[in-house]
Design a protein around this motif. Structure first.
Motif, PDB file in Angstrom:
ATOM      1  N   LYS A 104       0.811  -0.804   0.164  1.00 53.42           N
ATOM      2  CA  LYS A 104      -0.423   0.033   0.321  1.00 53.42           C
ATOM      3  C   LYS A 104       1.072   1.262   0.222  1.00 53.42           C
ATOM      4  O   LYS A 104       0.525   2.208  -1.197  1.00 53.42           O
ATOM      5  N   ASP A 105       1.718   0.881   1.147  1.00 55.30           N
ATOM      6  CA  ASP A 105       2.191   3.067   1.347  1.00 55.30           C
ATOM      7  C   ASP A 105       3.893   2.092   2.167  1.00 55.30           C
ATOM      8  O   ASP A 105       3.636   2.504   2.724  1.00 55.30           O
ATOM      9  N   LEU A 106       4.710   1.586   1.104  1.00 59.09           N
ATOM     10  CA  LEU A 106       5.915   1.368   1.580  1.00 59.09           C
ATOM     11  C   LEU A 106       6.409   2.884   2.177  1.00 59.09           C
ATOM     12  O   LEU A 106       7.592   2.922   0.909  1.00 59.09           O
ATOM     13  N   THR A 107       6.722   2.655   3.364  1.00 58.27           N
ATOM     14  CA  THR A 107       7.832   4.689   3.386  1.00 58.27           C
ATOM     15  C   THR A 107       9.116   4.233   4.272  1.00 58.27           C
ATOM     16  O   THR A 107       9.321   2.957   4.189  1.00 58.27           O
ATOM     17  N   GLU A 108      10.099   5.415   4.234  1.00 60.63           N
ATOM     18  CA  GLU A 108      10.966   4.544   5.058  1.00 60.63           C
ATOM     19  C   GLU A 108      11.140   4.161   6.116  1.00 60.63           C
ATOM     20  O   GLU A 108      12.088   3.779   6.375  1.00 60.63           O
ATOM     21  N   ALA A 109       9.782   4.604   7.214  1.00 58.54           N
ATOM     22  CA  ALA A 109      10.028   4.201   8.089  1.00 58.54           C
ATOM     23  C   ALA A 109      10.244   2.685   7.748  1.00 58.54           C
ATOM     24  O   ALA A 109      10.054   1.651   8.765  1.00 58.54           O
ATOM     25  N   PHE A 110       9.284   1.773   7.185  1.00 55.24           N
ATOM     26  CA  PHE A 110       8.726   0.502   6.896  1.00 55.24           C
ATOM     27  C   PHE A 110       9.795  -0.110   6.785  1.00 55.24           C
ATOM     28  O   PHE A 110      10.055  -1.050   6.930  1.00 55.24           O
ATOM     29  N   PHE A 111      10.524   0.480   5.478  1.00 55.74           N
ATOM     30  CA  PHE A 111      11.736  -0.005   5.113  1.00 55.74           C
ATOM     31  C   PHE A 111      13.073  -0.249   5.939  1.00 55.74           C
ATOM     32  O   PHE A 111      13.880  -1.363   6.265  1.00 55.74           O
ATOM     33  N   ALA A 112      12.709   0.672   7.328  1.00 52.93           N
ATOM     34  CA  ALA A 112      14.023   1.024   8.327  1.00 52.93           C
ATOM     35  C   ALA A 112      13.139  -0.523   9.240  1.00 52.93           C
ATOM     36  O   ALA A 112      14.189  -1.541   9.934  1.00 52.93           O
ATOM     37  N   LEU A 113      11.908  -0.329   9.839  1.00 54.27           N
ATOM     38  CA  LEU A 113      11.689  -1.102  10.554  1.00 54.27           C
ATOM     39  C   LEU A 113      11.833  -2.659   9.958  1.00 54.27           C
ATOM     40  O   LEU A 113      12.561  -3.624  10.741  1.00 54.27           O
ATOM     41  N   ASP A 114      11.375  -2.542   8.752  1.00 50.06           N
ATOM     42  CA  ASP A 114      11.800  -4.247   7.970  1.00 50.06           C
ATOM     43  C   ASP A 114      12.829  -4.714   8.192  1.00 50.06           C
ATOM     44  O   ASP A 114      13.594  -5.782   8.137  1.00 50.06           O
ATOM     45  N   THR A 115      13.841  -4.048   7.502  1.00 53.65           N
ATOM     46  CA  THR A 115      15.582  -4.219   8.300  1.00 53.65           C
ATOM     47  C   THR A 115      15.945  -4.416   9.508  1.00 53.65           C
ATOM     48  O   THR A 115      16.440  -6.223   9.447  1.00 53.65           O
ATOM     49  N   LYS A 116      15.479  -4.101  10.307  1.00 51.52           N
ATOM     50  CA  LYS A 116      15.397  -4.764  12.010  1.00 51.52           C
ATOM     51  C   LYS A 116      14.520  -5.926  12.453  1.00 51.52           C
ATOM     52  O   LYS A 116      15.270  -6.713  12.683  1.00 51.52           O
ATOM     53  N   ILE A 117      13.490  -6.381  11.751  1.00 50.04           N
ATOM     54  CA  ILE A 117      13.082  -7.593  11.923  1.00 50.04           C
ATOM     55  C   ILE A 117      13.910  -8.804  10.606  1.00 50.04           C
ATOM     56  O   ILE A 117      13.916 -10.030  11.324  1.00 50.04           O
ATOM     57  N   GLU A 118      14.537  -8.386   9.303  1.00 50.01           N
ATOM     58  CA  GLU A 118      15.203  -9.117   9.178  1.00 50.01           C
ATOM     59  C   GLU A 118      16.121  -9.857   9.614  1.00 50.01           C
ATOM     60  O   GLU A 118      16.657 -11.784   9.456  1.00 50.01           O
ATOM     61  N   LYS A 119      17.155  -8.882   9.923  1.00 52.75           N
ATOM     62  CA  LYS A 119      17.905  -9.373  11.127  1.00 52.75           C
ATOM     63  C   LYS A 119      17.964  -9.996  12.393  1.00 52.75           C
ATOM     64  O   LYS A 119      18.430 -11.340  12.729  1.00 52.75           O
ATOM     65  N   ALA A 120      16.360  -9.365  13.178  1.00 55.00           N
ATOM     66  CA  ALA A 120      15.679 -10.259  14.590  1.00 55.00           C
ATOM     67  C   ALA A 120      15.856 -11.739  14.033  1.00 55.00           C
ATOM     68  O   ALA A 120      15.810 -12.470  14.852  1.00 55.00           O
ATOM     69  N   ALA A 121      14.660 -11.748  13.015  1.00 55.63           N
ATOM     70  CA  ALA A 121      14.694 -13.255  12.523  1.00 55.63           C
ATOM     71  C   ALA A 121      16.410 -14.459  12.029  1.00 55.63           C
ATOM     72  O   ALA A 121      16.028 -15.296  12.442  1.00 55.63           O
ATOM     73  N   GLN A 122      16.534 -13.673  11.707  1.00 59.84           N
ATOM     74  CA  GLN A 122      18.235 -14.000  11.152  1.00 59.84           C
ATOM     75  C   GLN A 122      18.649 -14.659  13.298  1.00 59.84           C
ATOM     76  O   GLN A 122      19.682 -15.651  12.584  1.00 59.84           O
ATOM     77  N   ALA A 123      18.615 -13.588  13.550  1.00 56.74           N
ATOM     78  CA  ALA A 123      19.974 -13.844  14.844  1.00 56.74           C
ATOM     79  C   ALA A 123      18.565 -15.237  15.624  1.00 56.74           C
ATOM     80  O   ALA A 123      18.668 -15.629  16.333  1.00 56.74           O
ATOM     81  N   THR A 124      17.105 -15.289  15.317  1.00 51.60           N
ATOM     82  CA  THR A 124      16.278 -16.292  15.793  1.00 51.60           C
ATOM     83  C   THR A 124      17.076 -18.200  15.973  1.00 51.60           C
ATOM     84  O   THR A 124      17.059 -18.175  14.895  1.00 51.60           O
ATOM     85  N   ASP A 125      16.876 -18.127  17.057  1.00 54.35           N
ATOM     86  CA  ASP A 125      17.426 -19.909  17.465  1.00 54.35           C
ATOM     87  C   ASP A 125      16.435 -20.273  16.294  1.00 54.35           C
ATOM     88  O   ASP A 125      15.965 -20.184  16.471  1.00 54.35           O
ATOM     89  N   GLY A 126      17.131 -21.182  15.520  1.00 53.32           N
ATOM     90  CA  GLY A 126      16.206 -22.464  14.898  1.00 53.32           C
ATOM     91  C   GLY A 126      15.505 -21.417  13.551  1.00 53.32           C
ATOM     92  O   GLY A 126      15.269 -21.991  12.595  1.00 53.32           O
TER      93      GLY A 126
END
Length: 110
Positions: free
Chosen positions: A11-33
Motif C-alpha cells: 500500500k504505502d511502503l515508507t522509509e519507516a517501513f523499510f527501516a523496521l523491515d531491516t531490523k525485523i530481518e536481522k531479528a529473524a536471522q538472529a533467532t535460534d532455529g
C-alpha cells in the motif's frame, strides 16, 4: 521444519517501513532455529510472498513474539493493502540438486 509464508499486497511502503523491515530481518536471522528466507512476486506484481523457514514451532513462536515483529503487526494497515499467512510443515523436498535450497534435497526428481 516449518515454512511460514507471508503473502501481502503493498500500500504505502515508507522509509519507516523499510527501516523496521531491516531490523525485523536481522531479528529473524538472529533467532535460534531460523533456517532461511526467500521471496516471490506474483507474475502481475500485485502480490508478494516472503517465505521463512524454521527448524521447529519453538523457533517460529520465538520470532513471532519478538518485540519488533509485534510492533510491525500493530502498524500493518499503513503499509499493506492486505495479507495472508500460511504456516506449513515441510514433510518432503527434492530436486535435481542444480542449486542450493534451505530445504534438504533428499532425492532427485524423476
Amino acid at each position: 521444519m516449518l515454512m511460514a509464508s507471508f503473502i501481502f499486497t503493498e500500500k504505502d511502503l515508507t522509509e519507516a517501513f523499510f527501516a523496521l523491515d531491516t531490523k525485523i530481518e536481522k531479528a529473524a536471522q538472529a533467532t535460534d532455529g531460523f533456517l532461511g528466507k526467500e521471496s516471490w512476486v506474483s507474475p502481475d506484481g500485485a502480490k508478494r510472498n516472503s517465505v521463512y523457514y524454521w527448524a521447529d514451532a519453538t523457533a517460529l513462536r520465538s520470532f513471532s513474539s519478538h518485540p519488533l515483529h509485534l510492533e510491525a503487526k500493530l502498524q500493518y494497515e499503513k503499509w499493506y493493502g492486505g495479507f495472508h499467512v500460511v504456516i506449513s510443515e515441510v514433510t518432503k523436498s527434492y530436486g535435481d540438486n542444480a542449486f542450493e535450497h534451505v530445504t534438504p534435497n533428499g532425492r532427485k526428481a524423476r
